[in-house]
Design a protein around this motif. Sequence first.
Motif, PDB file in Angstrom:
ATOM      1  N   SER A 189       6.102  35.666  53.855  1.00  0.00           N
ATOM      2  CA  SER A 189       6.352  34.224  53.939  1.00  0.00           C
ATOM      3  C   SER A 189       7.608  33.850  53.160  1.00  0.00           C
ATOM      4  O   SER A 189       8.426  33.053  53.617  1.00  0.00           O
ATOM      5  CB  SER A 189       5.152  33.446  53.395  1.00  0.00           C
ATOM      6  N   ASP A 193       3.813  25.484  54.485  1.00  0.00           N
ATOM      7  CA  ASP A 193       2.703  26.358  54.838  1.00  0.00           C
ATOM      8  C   ASP A 193       2.546  26.430  56.350  1.00  0.00           C
ATOM      9  O   ASP A 193       2.275  27.497  56.902  1.00  0.00           O
ATOM     10  CB  ASP A 193       1.415  25.881  54.178  1.00  0.00           C
ATOM     11  N   PHE A 250       5.343  31.198  47.183  1.00  0.00           N
ATOM     12  CA  PHE A 250       4.551  31.829  48.234  1.00  0.00           C
ATOM     13  C   PHE A 250       3.675  32.924  47.644  1.00  0.00           C
ATOM     14  O   PHE A 250       4.028  33.547  46.649  1.00  0.00           O
ATOM     15  CB  PHE A 250       5.484  32.417  49.307  1.00  0.00           C
ATOM     16  N   TYR A 291       5.709  28.659  57.446  1.00  0.00           N
ATOM     17  CA  TYR A 291       5.835  30.037  56.968  1.00  0.00           C
ATOM     18  C   TYR A 291       4.539  30.658  56.475  1.00  0.00           C
ATOM     19  O   TYR A 291       4.460  31.866  56.331  1.00  0.00           O
ATOM     20  CB  TYR A 291       6.886  30.099  55.850  1.00  0.00           C
ATOM     21  N   GLY A 292       3.536  29.844  56.174  1.00  0.00           N
ATOM     22  CA  GLY A 292       2.273  30.351  55.649  1.00  0.00           C
ATOM     23  C   GLY A 292       2.406  30.818  54.210  1.00  0.00           C
ATOM     24  O   GLY A 292       3.489  30.930  53.670  1.00  0.00           O
ATOM     25  N   GLY A 293       1.282  31.059  53.582  1.00  0.00           N
ATOM     26  CA  GLY A 293       1.253  31.656  52.260  1.00  0.00           C
ATOM     27  C   GLY A 293       1.728  30.789  51.108  1.00  0.00           C
ATOM     28  O   GLY A 293       2.004  31.309  50.027  1.00  0.00           O
TER      29      GLY A 293
END
Length: 110
Positions: free
Chosen positions: A65, A32, A60, A35-37
């Motif tokens: 992401s 997270d 994700f 890349y996030g999400g």
Amino acid sequence: MDGSQPLDPRKTIFVGGVPRPLRAVELAMIMDRLYGGVCYAGIDTDPELKYPKGAGRVAFSNQQSYIAAISARFVQLQHGDIDKRVSCALENRVCPVINKVLVIIREIRS
């Protein structure tokens, strides 16, 4: 991390070479942050021994992401004493969107 999002197998990646001491929540936090999400992370375990196999899955909540993670192909897992480069791959299926993105990335890099 957004655990309220439904899991979409089309936005799930396989992560190979996960250090056995790493927990799913730690894998989720690392991915997270990078890349996030992230809406789910799990560590594969041997069903009989209940021992981590050294692989996991990360889902994700958004396409951006997912594409960023799969395009990277490798990620450096750093957490406490753990510092290991592991592979990120598609789940045993062909994703037409990612396949197109990877072809474009390869063309740009060459």
